[in-house]
Design a protein around this motif. Structure first.
Motif, PDB file in Angstrom:
ATOM      1  N   GLN A  21      32.551 -27.641 -19.792  1.00  0.00           N
ATOM      2  CA  GLN A  21      32.696 -29.092 -19.663  1.00  0.00           C
ATOM      3  C   GLN A  21      31.371 -29.769 -19.315  1.00  0.00           C
ATOM      4  O   GLN A  21      31.311 -30.998 -19.234  1.00  0.00           O
ATOM      5  CB  GLN A  21      33.742 -29.440 -18.597  1.00  0.00           C
ATOM      6  N   ALA A  22      30.326 -28.976 -19.133  1.00  0.00           N
ATOM      7  CA  ALA A  22      29.019 -29.555 -18.815  1.00  0.00           C
ATOM      8  C   ALA A  22      28.540 -30.420 -19.976  1.00  0.00           C
ATOM      9  O   ALA A  22      28.667 -30.044 -21.143  1.00  0.00           O
ATOM     10  CB  ALA A  22      28.011 -28.451 -18.533  1.00  0.00           C
TER      11      ALA A  22
ATOM     12  N   ALA B  54      35.277 -36.352 -15.734  1.00  0.00           N
ATOM     13  CA  ALA B  54      36.405 -37.258 -15.509  1.00  0.00           C
ATOM     14  C   ALA B  54      35.969 -38.669 -15.127  1.00  0.00           C
ATOM     15  O   ALA B  54      36.801 -39.567 -14.994  1.00  0.00           O
ATOM     16  CB  ALA B  54      37.318 -36.697 -14.429  1.00  0.00           C
ATOM     17  N   LYS B  55      34.659 -38.880 -14.934  1.00  0.00           N
ATOM     18  CA  LYS B  55      34.171 -40.188 -14.507  1.00  0.00           C
ATOM     19  C   LYS B  55      33.007 -40.629 -15.382  1.00  0.00           C
ATOM     20  O   LYS B  55      32.441 -39.836 -16.127  1.00  0.00           O
ATOM     21  CB  LYS B  55      33.737 -40.134 -13.037  1.00  0.00           C
ATOM     22  N   LYS B  56      32.639 -41.884 -15.257  1.00  0.00           N
ATOM     23  CA  LYS B  56      31.534 -42.439 -16.033  1.00  0.00           C
ATOM     24  C   LYS B  56      30.340 -42.740 -15.135  1.00  0.00           C
ATOM     25  O   LYS B  56      30.459 -43.461 -14.145  1.00  0.00           O
ATOM     26  CB  LYS B  56      31.979 -43.730 -16.745  1.00  0.00           C
ATOM     27  N   ASP B  57      29.201 -42.154 -15.478  1.00  0.00           N
ATOM     28  CA  ASP B  57      27.957 -42.472 -14.792  1.00  0.00           C
ATOM     29  C   ASP B  57      27.296 -43.665 -15.469  1.00  0.00           C
ATOM     30  O   ASP B  57      27.567 -43.963 -16.633  1.00  0.00           O
ATOM     31  CB  ASP B  57      27.001 -41.273 -14.826  1.00  0.00           C
ATOM     32  N   ALA B  58      26.413 -44.338 -14.739  1.00  0.00           N
ATOM     33  CA  ALA B  58      25.699 -45.502 -15.272  1.00  0.00           C
ATOM     34  C   ALA B  58      24.317 -45.076 -15.749  1.00  0.00           C
ATOM     35  O   ALA B  58      23.504 -44.597 -14.950  1.00  0.00           O
ATOM     36  CB  ALA B  58      25.580 -46.590 -14.214  1.00  0.00           C
ATOM     37  N   PHE B  59      24.050 -45.248 -17.029  1.00  0.00           N
ATOM     38  CA  PHE B  59      22.746 -44.957 -17.613  1.00  0.00           C
ATOM     39  C   PHE B  59      22.018 -46.282 -17.836  1.00  0.00           C
ATOM     40  O   PHE B  59      22.580 -47.228 -18.407  1.00  0.00           O
ATOM     41  CB  PHE B  59      22.904 -44.248 -18.958  1.00  0.00           C
ATOM     42  N   PHE B  60      20.763 -46.333 -17.417  1.00  0.00           N
ATOM     43  CA  PHE B  60      19.969 -47.561 -17.565  1.00  0.00           C
ATOM     44  C   PHE B  60      18.556 -47.218 -18.008  1.00  0.00           C
ATOM     45  O   PHE B  60      17.954 -46.251 -17.543  1.00  0.00           O
ATOM     46  CB  PHE B  60      19.907 -48.331 -16.247  1.00  0.00           C
TER      47      PHE B  60
ATOM     48  N   THR C 148      17.099 -44.511 -15.375  1.00  0.00           N
ATOM     49  CA  THR C 148      17.895 -44.029 -14.247  1.00  0.00           C
ATOM     50  C   THR C 148      19.286 -43.598 -14.700  1.00  0.00           C
ATOM     51  O   THR C 148      19.820 -44.101 -15.691  1.00  0.00           O
ATOM     52  CB  THR C 148      18.056 -45.100 -13.149  1.00  0.00           C
ATOM     53  N   ILE C 149      19.844 -42.662 -13.949  1.00  0.00           N
ATOM     54  CA  ILE C 149      21.247 -42.287 -14.091  1.00  0.00           C
ATOM     55  C   ILE C 149      21.851 -42.354 -12.699  1.00  0.00           C
ATOM     56  O   ILE C 149      21.314 -41.775 -11.743  1.00  0.00           O
ATOM     57  CB  ILE C 149      21.426 -40.872 -14.666  1.00  0.00           C
ATOM     58  N   THR C 150      22.961 -43.073 -12.574  1.00  0.00           N
ATOM     59  CA  THR C 150      23.618 -43.254 -11.280  1.00  0.00           C
ATOM     60  C   THR C 150      25.085 -42.856 -11.417  1.00  0.00           C
ATOM     61  O   THR C 150      25.754 -43.254 -12.376  1.00  0.00           O
ATOM     62  CB  THR C 150      23.521 -44.713 -10.812  1.00  0.00           C
ATOM     63  N   SER C 151      25.579 -42.075 -10.478  1.00  0.00           N
ATOM     64  CA  SER C 151      26.957 -41.597 -10.551  1.00  0.00           C
ATOM     65  C   SER C 151      27.950 -42.728 -10.306  1.00  0.00           C
ATOM     66  O   SER C 151      27.586 -43.816  -9.846  1.00  0.00           O
ATOM     67  CB  SER C 151      27.184 -40.493  -9.514  1.00  0.00           C
ATOM     68  N   ALA C 152      29.222 -42.445 -10.568  1.00  0.00           N
ATOM     69  CA  ALA C 152      30.281 -43.428 -10.344  1.00  0.00           C
ATOM     70  C   ALA C 152      30.381 -43.815  -8.877  1.00  0.00           C
ATOM     71  O   ALA C 152      30.836 -44.908  -8.540  1.00  0.00           O
ATOM     72  CB  ALA C 152      31.615 -42.865 -10.839  1.00  0.00           C
TER      73      ALA C 152
END
Length: 200
Positions: free
Chosen positions: A168-169, A64-70, A86-90
Motif C-alpha cells: 500500500q506504500a 486512507a487519508k489525503k496529504d497536502a502537496f504544495f 512541501t508535503i503536509t499530512s492530514a
C-alpha cells in the motif's frame, strides 16, 4: 517507473503572476530536507509572495487519508525565483520541505530559447502545472521485480525493503534539471519521507 498503478484523486489549482528577466540553468543537485517537524500547512493568501503555485490533495503517507502537496515559486520572476515544495499530512505534520532554484525546472525537454523570457516562463508554468499529475504517483511504490541497488548515501537496505514489502506504500516521482529524478515514499519504519531511488 514501470507498471504503475494509480492511487488517489488529484485536484490541481494554479495561480500565475507576470514575470521578467532571464538566467542560464545550472547543473542541478540541490539538497532535499525530509523533515519530521509538525507546523501547520503554509497558508497561501491573495497577498502571497508566490508568483505561481500549484497544490493538490493526494494519499501518500497514509493510504486512507489525503496529504497536502504544495509547490510555489517566489521571487522577482519565474526563472530567477526560488521553488518551495512541501508535503503536509492530514494531521498538519510537515513531512517534507524542499527549496531549490526555479531554473531546475528546465530539463532536457526544454527546446525553447533560453534567452527568451516567453519561452522559459511558458515551460516553467507547464512544469508547475504537471508537477503533481496522477502519473507521478504509484502504488506500490516499489514493484516486486525491482532489486535493491546499493545507494547507502540516501537509503539503507532495511528501510528500502520495508517500503517494498508494503503493497500500500505510495511513491511520488519528480525531476529536477535533466538527470536528478527523485522517487520518494513515506517510510513507516522511520516515520518520515525518504528517497528510495535517485537516477537520471
Amino acid at each position: 517507473m514501470k507498471n504503475r498503478q494509480i492511487a488517489g484523486v488529484i485536484l490541481l489549482t494554479i495561480t500565475v503572476s507576470a514575470c521578467q528577466n532571464n538566467q542560464t540553468p545550472k547543473d542541478p543537485k540541490p539538497e532535499a530536507a525530509y523533515l519530521e517537524k509538525t507546523p501547520e500547512t503554509e497558508q497561501i493568501t491573495a497577498g502571497s509572495d508566490y508568483l505561481i503555485e500549484n497544490k493538490t490533495s493526494h494519499s501518500f503517507s497514509d493510504p486512507a487519508k489525503k496529504d497536502a502537496f504544495f509547490i510555489g515559486i517566489k521571487g522577482k520572476n519565474l526563472l530567477d525565483g526560488k521553488v518551495v515544495f512541501t508535503i503536509t499530512s492530514a494531521e498538519g505534520k510537515q513531512l517534507l520541505k524542499e527549496e531549490f532554484d526555479a531554473d531546475y525546472l528546465l530539463g532536457y525537454d526544454f527546446t525553447g530559447d533560453i534567452k527568451s523570457q516567453k519561452d522559459t516562463d511558458a515551460f516553467i508554468k507547464k512544469r508547475m502545472q504537471s508537477f503533481f499529475s496522477e502519473d507521478k504517483f504509484s502504488t506500490p511504490a516499489i514493484e516486486n521485480d525491482v532489486v535493491f541497488e546499493d545507494q547507502s548515501y540516501y537509503i539503507d537496505k532495511e528501510t528500502w525493503e520495508g517500503i517494498k514489502s508494503d503493497k500500500q506504500a505510495i511513491g511520488f516521482y519528480y525531476l529536477l534539471g535533466s538527470e536528478d529524478g527523485r522517487h520518494i515514499a513515506f517510510s513507516k519504519k522511520k516515520g518520515k519521507v525518504v528517497m528510495y531511488y535517485n537516477c537520471c
